[in-house]
Motif scaffolding. Structure first.
Motif, PDB file in Angstrom:
ATOM      1  N   ARG A  63      47.554  32.036  51.392  1.00 21.53           N
ATOM      2  CA  ARG A  63      47.426  30.599  51.675  1.00 21.53           C
ATOM      3  C   ARG A  63      47.412  29.760  50.392  1.00 21.53           C
ATOM      4  N   LEU A  64      47.002  30.346  49.288  1.00 24.32           N
ATOM      5  CA  LEU A  64      46.939  29.597  48.033  1.00 24.32           C
ATOM      6  C   LEU A  64      48.324  29.321  47.436  1.00 24.32           C
ATOM      7  N   LYS A  65      49.348  30.030  47.925  1.00 30.32           N
ATOM      8  CA  LYS A  65      50.738  29.795  47.516  1.00 30.32           C
ATOM      9  C   LYS A  65      50.867  29.789  45.983  1.00 30.32           C
ATOM     10  N   LEU A  66      50.462  30.868  45.384  1.00 28.35           N
ATOM     11  CA  LEU A  66      50.403  30.963  43.930  1.00 28.35           C
ATOM     12  C   LEU A  66      51.802  30.970  43.311  1.00 28.35           C
ATOM     13  N   LYS A  67      51.934  30.262  42.194  1.00 26.44           N
ATOM     14  CA  LYS A  67      53.183  30.229  41.437  1.00 26.44           C
ATOM     15  C   LYS A  67      52.847  30.183  39.949  1.00 26.44           C
ATOM     16  N   GLY A  68      53.624  30.875  39.161  1.00 25.29           N
ATOM     17  CA  GLY A  68      53.410  30.835  37.720  1.00 25.29           C
ATOM     18  C   GLY A  68      53.377  32.218  37.115  1.00 25.29           C
ATOM     19  N   ASP A  69      53.373  32.247  35.787  1.00 25.87           N
ATOM     20  CA  ASP A  69      53.387  33.508  35.054  1.00 25.87           C
ATOM     21  C   ASP A  69      51.989  33.983  34.680  1.00 25.87           C
ATOM     22  N   GLY A  70      50.977  33.153  34.886  1.00 24.70           N
ATOM     23  CA  GLY A  70      49.623  33.505  34.468  1.00 24.70           C
ATOM     24  C   GLY A  70      48.909  34.377  35.483  1.00 24.70           C
ATOM     25  N   SER A  71      47.864  35.038  35.011  1.00 25.95           N
ATOM     26  CA  SER A  71      47.017  35.843  35.890  1.00 25.95           C
ATOM     27  C   SER A  71      45.565  35.435  35.672  1.00 25.95           C
ATOM     28  N   ALA A  72      44.745  35.645  36.679  1.00 26.37           N
ATOM     29  CA  ALA A  72      43.350  35.217  36.586  1.00 26.37           C
ATOM     30  C   ALA A  72      42.502  36.007  37.566  1.00 26.37           C
ATOM     31  N   THR A  73      41.199  35.930  37.356  1.00 28.62           N
ATOM     32  CA  THR A  73      40.218  36.518  38.274  1.00 28.62           C
ATOM     33  C   THR A  73      39.253  35.420  38.689  1.00 28.62           C
ATOM     34  N   ILE A  74      39.023  35.292  39.988  1.00 30.74           N
ATOM     35  CA  ILE A  74      38.021  34.353  40.466  1.00 30.74           C
ATOM     36  C   ILE A  74      36.993  35.104  41.301  1.00 30.74           C
ATOM     37  N   VAL A  75      35.787  34.584  41.301  1.00 29.84           N
ATOM     38  CA  VAL A  75      34.693  35.142  42.086  1.00 29.84           C
ATOM     39  C   VAL A  75      34.263  34.088  43.105  1.00 29.84           C
ATOM     40  N   LEU A  76      34.332  34.454  44.371  1.00 34.70           N
ATOM     41  CA  LEU A  76      33.877  33.580  45.442  1.00 34.70           C
ATOM     42  C   LEU A  76      32.529  34.096  45.919  1.00 34.70           C
ATOM     43  N   THR A  77      31.510  33.270  45.797  1.00 31.23           N
ATOM     44  CA  THR A  77      30.168  33.730  46.158  1.00 31.23           C
ATOM     45  C   THR A  77      29.271  32.518  46.385  1.00 31.23           C
ATOM     46  N   ARG A  78      27.963  32.724  46.232  1.00 27.40           N
ATOM     47  CA  ARG A  78      27.003  31.632  46.357  1.00 27.40           C
ATOM     48  C   ARG A  78      26.177  31.533  45.079  1.00 27.40           C
ATOM     49  N   GLU A  79      25.881  30.323  44.691  1.00 24.88           N
ATOM     50  CA  GLU A  79      24.988  30.063  43.569  1.00 24.88           C
ATOM     51  C   GLU A  79      23.776  29.317  44.119  1.00 24.88           C
ATOM     52  N   GLU A  80      22.641  30.010  44.116  1.00 27.58           N
ATOM     53  CA  GLU A  80      21.420  29.453  44.709  1.00 27.58           C
ATOM     54  C   GLU A  80      21.688  28.894  46.106  1.00 27.58           C
ATOM     55  N   GLY A  81      22.490  29.662  46.874  1.00 26.85           N
ATOM     56  CA  GLY A  81      22.752  29.316  48.265  1.00 26.85           C
ATOM     57  C   GLY A  81      24.001  28.506  48.501  1.00 26.85           C
ATOM     58  N   ARG A  82      24.603  27.918  47.465  1.00 26.33           N
ATOM     59  CA  ARG A  82      25.769  27.053  47.626  1.00 26.33           C
ATOM     60  C   ARG A  82      27.050  27.829  47.328  1.00 26.33           C
ATOM     61  N   HIS A  83      28.116  27.554  48.113  1.00 24.75           N
ATOM     62  CA  HIS A  83      29.405  28.205  47.869  1.00 24.75           C
ATOM     63  C   HIS A  83      29.968  27.785  46.513  1.00 24.75           C
ATOM     64  N   VAL A  84      30.465  28.762  45.760  1.00 23.74           N
ATOM     65  CA  VAL A  84      31.073  28.474  44.463  1.00 23.74           C
ATOM     66  C   VAL A  84      32.309  29.334  44.265  1.00 23.74           C
ATOM     67  N   ALA A  85      33.224  28.827  43.441  1.00 26.97           N
ATOM     68  CA  ALA A  85      34.397  29.593  42.979  1.00 26.97           C
ATOM     69  C   ALA A  85      34.321  29.586  41.460  1.00 26.97           C
ATOM     70  N   ILE A  86      34.317  30.780  40.869  1.00 35.45           N
ATOM     71  CA  ILE A  86      34.083  30.907  39.428  1.00 35.45           C
ATOM     72  C   ILE A  86      35.285  31.612  38.803  1.00 35.45           C
ATOM     73  N   LEU A  87      35.863  30.966  37.817  1.00 38.56           N
ATOM     74  CA  LEU A  87      36.948  31.575  37.057  1.00 38.56           C
ATOM     75  C   LEU A  87      36.326  32.411  35.945  1.00 38.56           C
ATOM     76  N   VAL A  88      36.685  33.708  35.895  1.00 42.88           N
ATOM     77  CA  VAL A  88      36.045  34.622  34.929  1.00 42.88           C
ATOM     78  C   VAL A  88      37.115  35.472  34.249  1.00 42.88           C
ATOM     79  N   GLU A  89      36.700  36.131  33.174  1.00 46.05           N
ATOM     80  CA  GLU A  89      37.533  37.161  32.556  1.00 46.05           C
ATOM     81  C   GLU A  89      36.669  38.389  32.311  1.00 46.05           C
ATOM     82  N   ARG A  90      37.248  39.556  32.504  1.00 48.54           N
ATOM     83  CA  ARG A  90      36.492  40.808  32.341  1.00 48.54           C
ATOM     84  C   ARG A  90      36.101  41.023  30.894  1.00 48.54           C
ATOM     85  N   LEU A  91      34.891  41.511  30.696  1.00 44.77           N
ATOM     86  CA  LEU A  91      34.453  41.857  29.360  1.00 44.77           C
ATOM     87  C   LEU A  91      35.130  43.153  28.931  1.00 44.77           C
TER      88      LEU A  91
END
Length: 395
Positions: free
Chosen positions: A367-395
């Protein structure tokens, strides 16, 4: 595997033919191998049997390494068999406890008995299924101190035996299809029998990692084991096999290294707080053992949200008990804004990790209809009960 198939395999011709085959590879190569063997005059039933074993040997290398090339397998037996490096740790616990003669009740194809024999323990191994017992006897032939019985676990005489190891059958096979048993009451041997033995001798019982924790007897040590990020088993140890003061353990094996987090009981969760500079995903064994709070405190971290197995903190910590991520930025949590944010960043390949949110990553990615040459990791979860989307990179 049927009895007739095993008889063919165990013939001089069958074993020689099996050992002469090239490593199992693609289906196209197998078709050619079948044609070649039939052209050489080999019986069709024997050809099918050796090719089936060749496929299982190839699959078994993940658990048994090079030993797989000289073993025989059944499909359900291989599925339930303990990885050899994990079985070696089991065997070491018996040896360190000074228990010299172990009954392996429900030995399957003999993986744990093999590891016990390798540390010079005497083993009486019993298997209820006739074909599987014969396979175990073949696999354990090099070890003169291992005795394999075709018998029910409940019928084995335990006189002179110091301890027992049980890996109850948790799968059933019918019509060539193997099904996992959902109810622990249907295991063979039954858990009542397995834990009843603990009143007579030290016992180790291997169970599936998702087994209901209520089955663990009071006073036993429950140890969850993960291998390279995959939680593979729960072992319940009793008597002299259980370590003093330890009720919960998470054994994390990565490559050739093993690390363990232990506690007397379930750990109290750490307090929840706002997102820090780093995000940590505890190993599945730590989560199953409910030792997340202890891990958080050892790292100087806190829970991202109550009841969700993500930790966060402001400093980078290198630990075998969690995967670490550097937080790059928060992204919009609603789908339309998230799609726009990813498009602006040229993200065409996206890894989606999630906890505590009801979303199918594969469907969302479409559904996100991704386009482009880049790659990424996102985390979908809750922060103190609220929905959040967090862009992260692996250590």
């Amino acid at each position: 595997m049927e009895r007739d198939e095993l008889v063919r395999l165990l013939s001089t011709e069958g074993l020689a033919l099996l050992d002469s085959l090239p490593p199992y590879s693609s289906k196209a190569d197998v078709v050619k191998t079948v044609a070649d063997l039939r052209k050489q005059g080999h019986d069709p039933g024997l050809v099918a049997a050796v090719l089936s074993q060749s496929r299982l040997r190839s699959k078994a290398r993940a658990k048994f390494g090079e030993f797989a090339d000289r073993m025989l397998f059944t499909e359900p037996g291989l599925e339930q068999a303990t990885r050899l490096r994990v079985a070696a740790l089991h065997a070491g616990r018996f040896a360190r406890a000074g228990l010299r003669h172990v009954a392996d009740l429900g030995c399957g194809i003999g993986g744990d008995a093999l590891a016990m024999a390798a540390v010079d323990l005497e083993v009486t191994a019993a298997e209820a299924d006739e074909v599987t017992a014969a396979v175990a006897a073949f696999n354990l032939t090099p070890f003169p101190r291992v005795h394999v019985l075709h018998a029910l676990a409940e019928d084995v005489s335990l006189g002179g035996i110091d301890a027992a190891w049980l890996d109850p059958a948790r799968r059933t096979t019918s019509g060539g299809t193997t099904t996992r048993l959902a109810d622990a009451g249907d295991y063979s041997p039954a858990l009542d029998f397995a834990f009843g033995l603990a009143e007579r001798m030290p016992v180790g019982v291997k169970l599936g990692p998702g087994t209901d924790r209520d089955v663990v007897p009071d006073g036993a040590e429950a140890q969850w084991v993960s291998v390279d990020g995959d939680v593979v088993e729960l072992v319940v140890w009793t008597g002299a096999l259980a370590r003093a003061g330890i009720g919960r353990a998470a054994l994390v094996i990565r490559g050739d290294a093993a690390h363990e987090l232990v506690a007397p009981s379930d750990a109290e969760d750490a307090p929840a707080g706002p997102l820090g500079d780093f995000l940590y995903e505890p190993d599945g064994a730590v989560i199953r053992a409910r030792l997340i709070g202890d891990l958080a405190r050892s790292m100087g971290a806190w829970m991202l949200s109550e009841g969700i197995a993500y930790l966060t903190g402001d400093r980078e910590v290198d630990t075998p008990f969690a995967r670490g991520f550097r937080v790059i930025e928060r992204l919009p949590a609603d789908e339309r804004s998230l799609r726009r944010a990813l498009q602006e960043r040229g993200v065409g390949t996206l890894e989606i990790k999630k906890r505590g949110v009801d979303v199918d990553p594969a469907e969302l990615r479409t559904r996100l209809k991704l386009k482009g040459d880049g790659s990424a990791t996102i985390v979908l979860t809750r922060e103190e009960g609220r929905h959040v989307a967090i862009l992260v990179e692996r250590l």
